[in-house]
Design a protein around this motif. Structure first.
Motif, mmCIF file in Angstrom:
data_model
loop_
_atom_site.group_PDB
_atom_site.id
_atom_site.type_symbol
_atom_site.label_atom_id
_atom_site.label_comp_id
_atom_site.label_asym_id
_atom_site.label_seq_id
_atom_site.Cartn_x
_atom_site.Cartn_y
_atom_site.Cartn_z
ATOM 1 N N MET A 2 -6.518 63.740 -15.702
ATOM 2 C CA MET A 2 -5.433 63.102 -16.452
ATOM 3 C C MET A 2 -4.616 62.194 -15.532
ATOM 4 N N THR A 3 -4.119 61.110 -16.083
ATOM 5 C CA THR A 3 -3.249 60.210 -15.351
ATOM 6 C C THR A 3 -1.833 60.373 -15.858
ATOM 7 N N PRO A 4 -0.818 59.817 -15.162
ATOM 8 C CA PRO A 4 0.566 59.996 -15.590
ATOM 9 C C PRO A 4 0.842 59.477 -16.993
ATOM 10 N N ASN A 5 0.044 58.589 -17.536
ATOM 11 C CA ASN A 5 0.326 58.046 -18.865
ATOM 12 C C ASN A 5 -0.840 58.286 -19.823
ATOM 13 N N GLY A 6 -1.604 59.352 -19.572
ATOM 14 C CA GLY A 6 -2.715 59.651 -20.455
ATOM 15 C C GLY A 6 -4.041 59.603 -19.724
ATOM 16 N N PRO A 7 -5.124 59.825 -20.431
ATOM 17 C CA PRO A 7 -6.447 59.866 -19.788
ATOM 18 C C PRO A 7 -6.869 58.504 -19.296
ATOM 19 N N SER A 8 -7.626 58.504 -18.203
ATOM 20 C CA SER A 8 -8.143 57.238 -17.698
ATOM 21 C C SER A 8 -9.301 56.780 -18.573
ATOM 22 N N MET A 9 -9.713 55.537 -18.345
ATOM 23 C CA MET A 9 -10.716 54.941 -19.227
ATOM 24 C C MET A 9 -12.089 55.571 -19.039
ATOM 25 N N ASP A 10 -12.759 55.739 -20.128
ATOM 26 C CA ASP A 10 -14.179 56.091 -20.111
ATOM 27 C C ASP A 10 -14.945 54.807 -19.818
ATOM 28 N N VAL A 11 -15.342 54.624 -18.564
ATOM 29 C CA VAL A 11 -15.924 53.351 -18.148
ATOM 30 C C VAL A 11 -17.299 53.191 -18.785
ATOM 31 N N ARG A 12 -17.408 52.153 -19.615
ATOM 32 C CA ARG A 12 -18.649 51.961 -20.354
ATOM 33 C C ARG A 12 -19.432 50.760 -19.860
ATOM 34 N N THR A 13 -18.850 49.982 -18.975
ATOM 35 C CA THR A 13 -19.574 48.828 -18.458
ATOM 36 C C THR A 13 -20.619 49.293 -17.462
ATOM 37 N N THR A 14 -21.682 48.546 -17.350
ATOM 38 C CA THR A 14 -22.789 48.964 -16.493
ATOM 39 C C THR A 14 -22.462 48.787 -15.022
ATOM 40 N N THR A 15 -21.634 47.825 -14.683
ATOM 41 C CA THR A 15 -21.261 47.616 -13.296
ATOM 42 C C THR A 15 -19.754 47.485 -13.197
ATOM 43 N N LYS A 16 -19.221 47.944 -12.101
ATOM 44 C CA LYS A 16 -17.788 47.823 -11.884
ATOM 45 C C LYS A 16 -17.432 46.393 -11.488
ATOM 46 N N ARG A 17 -16.381 45.903 -12.056
ATOM 47 C CA ARG A 17 -15.848 44.590 -11.669
ATOM 48 C C ARG A 17 -15.208 44.737 -10.295
ATOM 49 N N THR A 18 -15.581 43.874 -9.362
ATOM 50 C CA THR A 18 -15.017 43.927 -8.010
ATOM 51 C C THR A 18 -13.880 42.912 -7.901
ATOM 52 N N VAL A 19 -12.761 43.366 -7.370
ATOM 53 C CA VAL A 19 -11.573 42.528 -7.274
ATOM 54 C C VAL A 19 -11.000 42.630 -5.865
ATOM 55 N N LEU A 20 -10.746 41.478 -5.267
ATOM 56 C CA LEU A 20 -10.054 41.404 -3.981
ATOM 57 C C LEU A 20 -8.605 40.988 -4.238
ATOM 58 N N ILE A 21 -7.666 41.748 -3.689
ATOM 59 C CA ILE A 21 -6.244 41.425 -3.779
ATOM 60 C C ILE A 21 -5.752 41.081 -2.383
ATOM 61 N N SER A 22 -5.108 39.939 -2.251
ATOM 62 C CA SER A 22 -4.522 39.538 -0.968
ATOM 63 C C SER A 22 -3.043 39.890 -0.979
ATOM 64 N N GLY A 23 -2.647 40.852 -0.141
ATOM 65 C CA GLY A 23 -1.243 41.241 -0.054
ATOM 66 C C GLY A 23 -1.041 42.699 -0.421
ATOM 67 N N ALA A 24 -0.346 43.455 0.439
ATOM 68 C CA ALA A 24 -0.164 44.894 0.231
ATOM 69 C C ALA A 24 1.304 45.277 0.241
ATOM 70 N N SER A 25 2.148 44.431 -0.341
ATOM 71 C CA SER A 25 3.577 44.734 -0.373
ATOM 72 C C SER A 25 3.945 45.464 -1.664
ATOM 73 N N ILE A 26 4.286 44.732 -2.729
ATOM 74 C CA ILE A 26 4.697 45.355 -3.983
ATOM 75 C C ILE A 26 3.672 45.083 -5.089
ATOM 76 N N SER A 27 3.496 43.815 -5.441
ATOM 77 C CA SER A 27 2.604 43.510 -6.558
ATOM 78 C C SER A 27 1.152 43.854 -6.245
ATOM 79 N N GLY A 28 0.738 43.732 -4.979
ATOM 80 C CA GLY A 28 -0.645 44.022 -4.624
ATOM 81 C C GLY A 28 -1.051 45.463 -4.879
ATOM 82 N N PRO A 29 -0.356 46.450 -4.273
ATOM 83 C CA PRO A 29 -0.719 47.849 -4.548
ATOM 84 C C PRO A 29 -0.509 48.251 -6.003
#
Length: 409
Positions: free
Chosen positions: A1-28
């Motif tokens: 369980m997550t703080p706001n309900g169950p996490s997603m039942d991942v149905r896609t065949t591959t995970k979308r990969t995302v790179l985030i530049s910056g680890a201050s507030i909006s990044g994390p």
């Protein structure tokens, strides 16, 4: 369980990969929500570790609901600074008015939060460090987009390909520059420069701020709780940005010292301490205003896309809300083009209204003429004598949708 309900039942065949530049507030914050939706997330940060310190920031209005849904609201309430008083001073150091921060800046007592920037960043990092890949001590060198993804070359020499890239790297975003061009195209200079540093708390200050003003100049001391140090703040009106000083600490120190020459109160000692400060941060007050926040497979969030400036008190709140809305749009749309369009559509008005708060902040903190300063001081004295007004938010509200994965499970 997550703080706001169950996490997603991942149905896609591959995970979308995302790179985030910056680890201050909006990044994390974005990394947290993207991981919730089933993405494989990497965060690159040029600093060698999560950055501590920094001046206090606000979490207000809609952003409070975002951190509640993340499950970190109790921790941020524990970290709440609880400033109790702001005292405004005349040129000679005499009191003009002493008020609660809420009376000056608005906000709803018991709901809005003020925390150290480093405390918020640490809480956000702790939320995702076991689920998200962090590359500290590195940064994006080049981006090369194609229909299949984004080829990224890091300054370390490492090369990788991601489905999407998000710039969460602040008002002076290198991601934005690489994608859209020089900062000056989008930077709206607001006519002020400021220097922030810490000094020993030899003033007997506790849970309070003291602000000295003359037309076009301001000096402040801000005591966070009962600390041995206080944040010192020197700000001044400058019709044109001091381009010569922006990349030279020595030039910055000389500029500030020249502007505050002959000033009264504690200012001479503050200027002297600034010359030797090892944590001096100098910048101009400005906003980022862009016609679009994405191009192809790359998007921007937080200050990189729509910095409102510290004069609004809304920078961190916009970053948190923007991270949520971007992640929600991506979770609801496998097509990133549609997702980015939805993110911009749903955030535009909220950003615009909050950026317009800048005039209120400038009028209160930095009057530039004798007459404007007199009007400000009269307003402050009236606030002292007036009965308490009903609580008023210092921001506009945005109705957050249920996070997309939660809406379908």
């Amino acid at each position: 369980m997550t703080p706001n309900g169950p996490s997603m039942d991942v149905r896609t065949t591959t995970k979308r990969t995302v790179l985030i530049s910056g680890a201050s507030i909006s990044g994390p914050a974005l990394a947290y929500w993207l991981h919730r939706s089933g993405c494989a997330v990497t965060v690159v940060e040029k600093a060698g570790a999560p950055r501590g310190g920094g001046y206090p920031i606000d979490v207000r209005g809609t952003a409070t609901e975002v951190v509640r849904r993340m499950g970190i609201l109790p921790r941020l309430r524990d970290a709440h600074i609880d400033s109790r008083r702001v005292t405004f001073l005349d040129a000679d150091g005499s009191d003009v008015a002493s008020l609660t921060p809420r009376a000056v800046a608005g906000g709803v007592e018991g709901q809005d939060l003020e925390v150290r920037r480093g405390d918020l960043a640490a809480v956000l990092h702790a939320m995702v460090r076991d689920d998200v890949e962090f590359l500290f001590g590195d940064s994006i060198g080049t981006l090369d987009q194609s229909e299949e993804g984004v080829d990224v070359t890091f300054h370390s020499g490492q090369r990788r390909t991601f489905d999407l890239v998000v710039g969460a790297d602040g008002i002076h975003s290198h991601t934005r520059e690489a994608l859209f061009g020089p900062e000056e195209r989008f930077h709206r200079y607001l006519g002020y420069c400021f220097a922030i540093f810490t000094v020993p708390n030899t003033f007997g200050l506790s849970h309070e701020a003291v602000l000295w003003n003359t037309p076009g100049r301001a000096a402040a001391l801000y005591a966070v709780e009962d600390s041995d140090e206080v944040h010192a703040f020197l700000a001044f009106h400058q019709p044109q940005p001091p381009v010569h000083a922006l990349h030279s600490p020595d030039a910055q120190r000389e500029l500030v010292a020249s502007v505050f020459a002959g000033a009264g109160w504690k200012v001479p000692g503050m200027v002297s301490a600034m010359r030797d400060a090892d944590d001096l941060f100098f910048d101009t007050a400005g906003q980022i205003r862009m016609p679009h926040w994405s191009s192809g497979r790359v998007a921007l969030v937080g200050d990189a896309a729509y910095a409102p400036s510290f004069l609004t008190g809304q920078g961190s709140s916009l970053a948190l809300v923007g991270a949520y809305m971007l992640a929600d749009a991506l979770a609801a749309n496998r097509d990133h083009t549609a997702a980015f369009a939805g993110y911009e559509r749903d955030m535009r008005e909220f950003v615009a209204v909050n950026q317009e708060l800048v005039g209120n902040g400038a009028a209160t903190l930095f009057p530039t003429t004798v007459r404007a300063l007199e009007r400000r001081n009269t307003m402050l004295r009236d606030l002292v004598t007036m009965p308490s007004a009903p609580a008023r938010p210092a921001h506009s509200a945005l109705a957050l949708p249920p996070f997309a994965p939660d809406a379908v499970t």
